[in-house]
Design a protein around this motif. Structure first.
Motif, PDB file in Angstrom:
ATOM      1  N   CYS A  60       0.735  -1.389   0.095  1.00  0.00           N
ATOM      2  CA  CYS A  60       0.112  -0.040  -0.038  1.00  0.00           C
ATOM      3  C   CYS A  60       0.800   1.228   0.116  1.00  0.00           C
ATOM      4  O   CYS A  60       0.604   2.148  -0.600  1.00  0.00           O
ATOM      5  N   VAL A 159      -5.607  -3.143   2.720  1.00  0.00           N
ATOM      6  CA  VAL A 159      -5.975  -2.701   1.266  1.00  0.00           C
ATOM      7  C   VAL A 159      -6.044  -1.192   1.168  1.00  0.00           C
ATOM      8  O   VAL A 159      -6.185  -0.376   2.237  1.00  0.00           O
ATOM      9  N   LEU A 160      -5.978  -0.735   0.067  1.00  0.00           N
ATOM     10  CA  LEU A 160      -5.902   0.766  -0.082  1.00  0.00           C
ATOM     11  C   LEU A 160      -7.126   1.220  -1.016  1.00  0.00           C
ATOM     12  O   LEU A 160      -7.202   0.826  -2.033  1.00  0.00           O
ATOM     13  N   ALA A 161      -7.839   2.000  -0.344  1.00  0.00           N
ATOM     14  CA  ALA A 161      -9.150   2.738  -0.974  1.00  0.00           C
ATOM     15  C   ALA A 161      -8.804   3.663  -1.511  1.00  0.00           C
ATOM     16  O   ALA A 161      -8.025   4.793  -1.264  1.00  0.00           O
ATOM     17  N   VAL A 171     -10.823  -0.703  -4.138  1.00  0.00           N
ATOM     18  CA  VAL A 171      -9.700  -0.692  -3.377  1.00  0.00           C
ATOM     19  C   VAL A 171      -8.773  -1.447  -4.261  1.00  0.00           C
ATOM     20  O   VAL A 171      -9.020  -2.224  -5.413  1.00  0.00           O
ATOM     21  N   HIS A 172      -7.402  -1.090  -4.060  1.00  0.00           N
ATOM     22  CA  HIS A 172      -6.149  -1.842  -4.667  1.00  0.00           C
ATOM     23  C   HIS A 172      -5.781  -3.090  -3.627  1.00  0.00           C
ATOM     24  O   HIS A 172      -5.567  -2.323  -2.484  1.00  0.00           O
ATOM     25  N   ASN A 173      -5.944  -4.134  -4.012  1.00  0.00           N
ATOM     26  CA  ASN A 173      -5.620  -5.224  -2.734  1.00  0.00           C
ATOM     27  C   ASN A 173      -4.327  -5.899  -3.025  1.00  0.00           C
ATOM     28  O   ASN A 173      -4.437  -6.591  -3.998  1.00  0.00           O
ATOM     29  N   TYR A 184      -8.734  -1.334  -8.557  1.00  0.00           N
ATOM     30  CA  TYR A 184      -9.990  -0.742  -8.350  1.00  0.00           C
ATOM     31  C   TYR A 184     -11.122  -1.786  -8.125  1.00  0.00           C
ATOM     32  O   TYR A 184     -12.276  -1.725  -8.801  1.00  0.00           O
ATOM     33  N   TYR A 196     -14.351  -5.444   7.520  1.00  0.00           N
ATOM     34  CA  TYR A 196     -13.595  -4.081   7.955  1.00  0.00           C
ATOM     35  C   TYR A 196     -13.674  -4.441   9.509  1.00  0.00           C
ATOM     36  O   TYR A 196     -14.602  -4.238  10.208  1.00  0.00           O
TER      37      TYR A 196
END
Length: 208
Positions: A60, A159-161, A171-173, A184, A196
């Motif tokens: 991330c 993960v990165l929102a 998200v990029h997972n 995405y 979450y």
């Protein structure tokens, strides 16, 4: 009121060097056999294999650095810096981390970014952060990649929102699969809380 689509231009990095092989590694394949392991900056395939399953937060961070056109160091090099900063604590084969507060402090001090740990992080704050041009690292269960209906726990994976629609967070997972859950990947807001933990790390642009 409808929410306009937000989609930030953020490069994707997997926590494994060979993003196409993630399904195999998740299924138990030895990451030491990753043909691209040397790109991680590890001293050996074994060192890489030890850290790769634990480098979601590092992936991330690399995405964020790339989006800001900053240098993107190899992943294991970042692990060593984060360990020195107290964001990873290794005891033999056990690792505590990624620890959010020292991670955020490291990111601010090392990279000059606006980063802060958010022990309580609700949907609205994630949306507002994205609308303001920032991104958010969210603590989720790894099963978010397939939106598994029943999950035994929340959190444990980052993960990165990077965007949002009215119905979903994008998200990029770092441990996503190449069939559509890496970049995405839409996670419906209605499903998010099944995975979450309600906490994360907020990252904006350069501080000051």
């Amino acid at each position: 009121m409808a929410v306009s689509t937000i989609k930030h231009a953020v490069p994707y990095y997997s926590q494994w060097e060979s993003a196409a092989l993630v399904p195999e590694f998740v299924a138990g394949a030895d990451a030491a056999l990753d043909p691209l392991w040397a790109g991680s900056g590890a001293d050996s395939p074994e060192e890489y294999a030890f850290w790769a399953p634990r480098m979601c937060g590092v992936a991330c961070l690399r995405m964020v650095l790339g989006s800001l056109e900053l240098p993107v160091p190899p992943s294991v090099e970042l692990v060593k810096e984060l360990s020195a900063a107290g964001a990873y604590v290794r005891d033999g084969d056990a690792v505590k981390g990624l620890i959010h507060r020292p991670f955020a402090e490291y990111v601010t001090a090392r990279w000059g970014l606006d980063a802060r740990s958010a022990p309580v992080l609700d949907h609205r704050t994630v949306r507002d952060t994205l609308a303001g041009g920032g991104v958010a690292m969210l603590s989720v269960h790894w099963a978010i990649r397939t939106l598994t209906p029943v999950v035994e726990a929340r959190g444990g994976h980052l993960v990165l929102a990077v965007g949002a629609t009215e119905d979903a967070v994008l998200v990029h997972n770092p441990s996503g699969f190449p069939d559509g859950s890496q970049q995405y990947a839409p996670v419906p807001w209605a499903d998010l809380d099944r995975f979450y933990a309600g906490r994360g790390i907020l990252l904006g642009g350069r501080a000051g």
